[in-house]
Design a protein around this motif. Structure first.
Motif, PDB file in Angstrom:
ATOM      1  N   SER A  68       0.351  -0.984   0.090  1.00 34.16           N
ATOM      2  CA  SER A  68       0.048   0.177   0.046  1.00 34.16           C
ATOM      3  C   SER A  68       1.090   1.471   0.039  1.00 34.16           C
ATOM      4  CB  SER A  68      -1.037  -0.268   0.924  1.00 34.16           C
ATOM      5  OG  SER A  68      -0.179   0.051   2.528  1.00 34.16           O
ATOM      6  N   ASN A  69       2.017   0.760   0.095  1.00 36.48           N
ATOM      7  CA  ASN A  69       3.643   2.418   0.553  1.00 36.48           C
ATOM      8  C   ASN A  69       4.453   1.914   0.514  1.00 36.48           C
ATOM      9  OD1 ASN A  69       3.613   4.828   0.233  1.00 36.48           O
ATOM     10  ND2 ASN A  69       3.684   5.700   2.236  1.00 36.48           N
ATOM     11  N   VAL A  70       5.065   2.128  -0.417  1.00 34.96           N
ATOM     12  CA  VAL A  70       6.819   2.426   0.075  1.00 34.96           C
ATOM     13  C   VAL A  70       7.468   3.415   0.571  1.00 34.96           C
ATOM     14  CG1 VAL A  70       8.692   1.466  -0.631  1.00 34.96           C
ATOM     15  CG2 VAL A  70       6.837   0.474  -1.352  1.00 34.96           C
ATOM     16  N   GLU A  71       8.786   3.937   1.127  1.00 35.98           N
ATOM     17  CA  GLU A  71       8.790   5.751   1.991  1.00 35.98           C
ATOM     18  C   GLU A  71      10.266   4.761   2.126  1.00 35.98           C
ATOM     19  OE1 GLU A  71       7.375   7.996   2.157  1.00 35.98           O
ATOM     20  OE2 GLU A  71       5.226   7.463   2.057  1.00 35.98           O
ATOM     21  N   GLY A  72      10.776   5.545   1.216  1.00 32.43           N
ATOM     22  CA  GLY A  72      12.588   6.049   2.252  1.00 32.43           C
ATOM     23  C   GLY A  72      13.598   5.077   0.295  1.00 32.43           C
ATOM     24  N   ASN A  95      14.415   5.753  -2.307  1.00 38.54           N
ATOM     25  CA  ASN A  95      15.155   6.711  -2.923  1.00 38.54           C
ATOM     26  C   ASN A  95      16.143   6.974  -2.003  1.00 38.54           C
ATOM     27  OD1 ASN A  95      13.253   7.810  -4.896  1.00 38.54           O
ATOM     28  ND2 ASN A  95      12.838   9.440  -3.941  1.00 38.54           N
ATOM     29  N   ALA A  96      16.638   7.726  -0.747  1.00 36.91           N
ATOM     30  CA  ALA A  96      17.229   7.541   0.557  1.00 36.91           C
ATOM     31  C   ALA A  96      18.563   6.055   0.781  1.00 36.91           C
ATOM     32  CB  ALA A  96      17.611   8.617   1.387  1.00 36.91           C
ATOM     33  N   SER A  97      17.421   5.135   0.732  1.00 44.23           N
ATOM     34  CA  SER A  97      18.099   3.438   0.452  1.00 44.23           C
ATOM     35  C   SER A  97      19.283   3.473   2.202  1.00 44.23           C
ATOM     36  CB  SER A  97      18.836   3.258  -0.288  1.00 44.23           C
ATOM     37  OG  SER A  97      18.367   3.591  -1.710  1.00 44.23           O
ATOM     38  N   ASP A  98      18.734   4.615   3.244  1.00 45.12           N
ATOM     39  CA  ASP A  98      18.682   4.589   4.258  1.00 45.12           C
ATOM     40  C   ASP A  98      18.561   3.843   5.061  1.00 45.12           C
ATOM     41  OD1 ASP A  98      21.753   5.342   4.472  1.00 45.12           O
ATOM     42  OD2 ASP A  98      20.953   7.279   6.104  1.00 45.12           O
ATOM     43  N   TRP A  99      16.670   4.066   4.519  1.00 45.27           N
ATOM     44  CA  TRP A  99      15.662   3.107   5.328  1.00 45.27           C
ATOM     45  C   TRP A  99      14.740   3.758   4.951  1.00 45.27           C
ATOM     46  CZ3 TRP A  99      13.320   5.730  10.526  1.00 45.27           C
ATOM     47  CH2 TRP A  99      12.660   4.948  11.554  1.00 45.27           C
ATOM     48  N   ILE A 100      13.869   2.136   4.590  1.00 47.15           N
ATOM     49  CA  ILE A 100      12.844   1.608   3.635  1.00 47.15           C
ATOM     50  C   ILE A 100      11.825   1.408   4.454  1.00 47.15           C
ATOM     51  CG2 ILE A 100      12.098   0.816   1.397  1.00 47.15           C
ATOM     52  CD1 ILE A 100      14.867   0.615   0.317  1.00 47.15           C
ATOM     53  N   LEU A 101      10.915   1.424   4.469  1.00 40.30           N
ATOM     54  CA  LEU A 101       9.700   0.963   5.225  1.00 40.30           C
ATOM     55  C   LEU A 101       8.784   0.193   3.732  1.00 40.30           C
ATOM     56  CD1 LEU A 101       7.267   2.779   7.609  1.00 40.30           C
ATOM     57  CD2 LEU A 101       6.272   2.176   5.908  1.00 40.30           C
ATOM     58  N   VAL A 102       7.878  -0.340   3.701  1.00 41.84           N
ATOM     59  CA  VAL A 102       7.708  -1.394   2.839  1.00 41.84           C
ATOM     60  C   VAL A 102       5.756  -1.952   3.696  1.00 41.84           C
ATOM     61  CG1 VAL A 102       6.852  -3.813   1.245  1.00 41.84           C
ATOM     62  CG2 VAL A 102       9.132  -2.520   1.558  1.00 41.84           C
ATOM     63  N   ASP A 103       4.937  -0.914   3.101  1.00 43.21           N
ATOM     64  CA  ASP A 103       3.739  -0.866   4.090  1.00 43.21           C
ATOM     65  C   ASP A 103       2.893  -2.439   3.167  1.00 43.21           C
ATOM     66  OD1 ASP A 103       1.281  -1.062   5.368  1.00 43.21           O
ATOM     67  OD2 ASP A 103       1.186   1.041   5.343  1.00 43.21           O
ATOM     68  N   LEU A 104       2.638  -3.825   4.002  1.00 45.26           N
ATOM     69  CA  LEU A 104       2.093  -4.654   2.952  1.00 45.26           C
ATOM     70  C   LEU A 104       0.720  -4.776   3.660  1.00 45.26           C
ATOM     71  CD1 LEU A 104       5.017  -6.902   2.787  1.00 45.26           C
ATOM     72  CD2 LEU A 104       3.309  -5.222   1.150  1.00 45.26           C
ATOM     73  N   GLY A 105       0.248  -3.610   5.194  1.00 48.37           N
ATOM     74  CA  GLY A 105      -0.782  -3.760   5.281  1.00 48.37           C
ATOM     75  C   GLY A 105      -0.969  -4.740   6.441  1.00 48.37           C
ATOM     76  N   ASP A 106      -0.839  -6.023   6.870  1.00 50.05           N
ATOM     77  CA  ASP A 106      -0.595  -6.737   8.382  1.00 50.05           C
ATOM     78  C   ASP A 106       0.538  -6.758   8.272  1.00 50.05           C
ATOM     79  OD1 ASP A 106      -3.339  -6.731   8.386  1.00 50.05           O
ATOM     80  OD2 ASP A 106      -4.100  -9.154   7.500  1.00 50.05           O
ATOM     81  N   VAL A 107       1.779  -6.488   7.434  1.00 50.79           N
ATOM     82  CA  VAL A 107       2.897  -6.683   7.723  1.00 50.79           C
ATOM     83  C   VAL A 107       3.729  -5.262   7.452  1.00 50.79           C
ATOM     84  CG1 VAL A 107       5.191  -7.453   7.435  1.00 50.79           C
ATOM     85  CG2 VAL A 107       3.234  -8.696   8.180  1.00 50.79           C
ATOM     86  N   VAL A 108       4.167  -4.515   8.241  1.00 50.77           N
ATOM     87  CA  VAL A 108       5.209  -3.480   7.960  1.00 50.77           C
ATOM     88  C   VAL A 108       6.143  -3.056   8.009  1.00 50.77           C
ATOM     89  CG1 VAL A 108       5.781  -0.980   8.100  1.00 50.77           C
ATOM     90  CG2 VAL A 108       3.207  -2.129   8.692  1.00 50.77           C
ATOM     91  N   VAL A 109       7.106  -4.142   7.146  1.00 54.40           N
ATOM     92  CA  VAL A 109       8.614  -3.958   7.208  1.00 54.40           C
ATOM     93  C   VAL A 109       9.330  -3.036   6.883  1.00 54.40           C
ATOM     94  CG1 VAL A 109      10.593  -5.216   4.847  1.00 54.40           C
ATOM     95  CG2 VAL A 109       8.340  -5.670   5.374  1.00 54.40           C
ATOM     96  N   HIS A 110      10.533  -2.689   7.867  1.00 56.35           N
ATOM     97  CA  HIS A 110      11.856  -1.613   7.915  1.00 56.35           C
ATOM     98  C   HIS A 110      12.909  -2.086   7.568  1.00 56.35           C
ATOM     99  CE1 HIS A 110       8.761   1.395  10.265  1.00 56.35           C
ATOM    100  NE2 HIS A 110       8.799  -0.030  10.624  1.00 56.35           N
ATOM    101  N   VAL A 111      13.898  -1.653   6.413  1.00 54.70           N
ATOM    102  CA  VAL A 111      14.824  -2.093   6.194  1.00 54.70           C
ATOM    103  C   VAL A 111      15.356  -0.893   6.157  1.00 54.70           C
ATOM    104  CG1 VAL A 111      16.058  -3.413   4.225  1.00 54.70           C
ATOM    105  CG2 VAL A 111      14.005  -3.583   4.826  1.00 54.70           C
ATOM    106  N   MET A 112      16.923  -1.228   6.946  1.00 56.01           N
ATOM    107  CA  MET A 112      17.848   0.162   7.425  1.00 56.01           C
ATOM    108  C   MET A 112      19.378  -0.126   7.943  1.00 56.01           C
ATOM    109  SD  MET A 112      15.872   1.297  10.864  1.00 56.01           S
ATOM    110  CE  MET A 112      14.457   1.130  11.046  1.00 56.01           C
ATOM    111  N   MET A 113      19.770   0.779   7.116  1.00 57.61           N
ATOM    112  CA  MET A 113      21.067   0.432   7.440  1.00 57.61           C
ATOM    113  C   MET A 113      21.913   0.376   9.198  1.00 57.61           C
ATOM    114  SD  MET A 113      23.416   0.719   4.574  1.00 57.61           S
ATOM    115  CE  MET A 113      24.660   1.526   5.785  1.00 57.61           C
ATOM    116  N   PRO A 114      22.554  -0.685   9.676  1.00 59.30           N
ATOM    117  CA  PRO A 114      22.397  -0.632  10.974  1.00 59.30           C
ATOM    118  C   PRO A 114      22.521   0.790  11.911  1.00 59.30           C
ATOM    119  CG  PRO A 114      24.361  -2.005   9.589  1.00 59.30           C
ATOM    120  CD  PRO A 114      23.522  -1.153   8.737  1.00 59.30           C
ATOM    121  N   ALA A 115      23.137   1.889  11.583  1.00 61.95           N
ATOM    122  CA  ALA A 115      23.392   3.029  11.898  1.00 61.95           C
ATOM    123  C   ALA A 115      22.079   3.684  12.082  1.00 61.95           C
ATOM    124  CB  ALA A 115      24.797   3.615  11.536  1.00 61.95           C
TER     125      ALA A 115
END
Length: 116
Positions: A67-71, A73-93
């Motif tokens: 339903s939404n993908v944020e970040g 372009n920056a790729s330090d933190w990308i949020l993928v909203d799949l409704g029942d599951v929200v995924v946060h993919v980040m650089m360790p820092a």
């Protein structure tokens, strides 16, 4: 697709592309926004992007649309909203700085395998 199945699909997609420190937080009953938050770290901006792309591709293959993908372009933190599951993919820092696990510390941490 049920939330449990979607969570497993996400974890599998992340593991296929060698995500680091995958963590699953069960937020059912704590928020109406989602059931699970999945957090993962990548080793570089390119790796973070490929992790998010893997999740999106696997979800799309199973008929689940984000339903939404944020970040992306920056790729330090990308949020993928799949409704029942929200995924946060980040650089360790970035992950350490925002410390989402601490914000949800009262929620059960299910780990990567999904067992408490």
């Amino acid at each position: 697709m049920q939330a449990e199945q979607l969570k497993e699909l996400v974890v599998g997609a992340l593991e296929d592309v060698k995500a680091q420190d995958v963590s699953i937080i069960d937020v059912r009953g704590r928020t109406s926004v989602t059931d699970y938050m999945v957090l993962a770290s990548g080793t570089s901006n390119r790796h973070v992007k490929s992790l998010a792309d893997s999740v999106l591709s696997e979800a799309r293959d199973q008929g689940v649309k984000a339903s939404n993908v944020e970040g992306a372009n920056a790729s330090d933190w990308i949020l993928v909203d799949l409704g029942d599951v929200v995924v946060h993919v980040m650089m360790p820092a970035t992950r350490e700085f925002y410390d989402l696990e601490r914000l949800w510390r009262d929620a059960p941490d299910l780990g990567a395998a999904g067992s408490e």
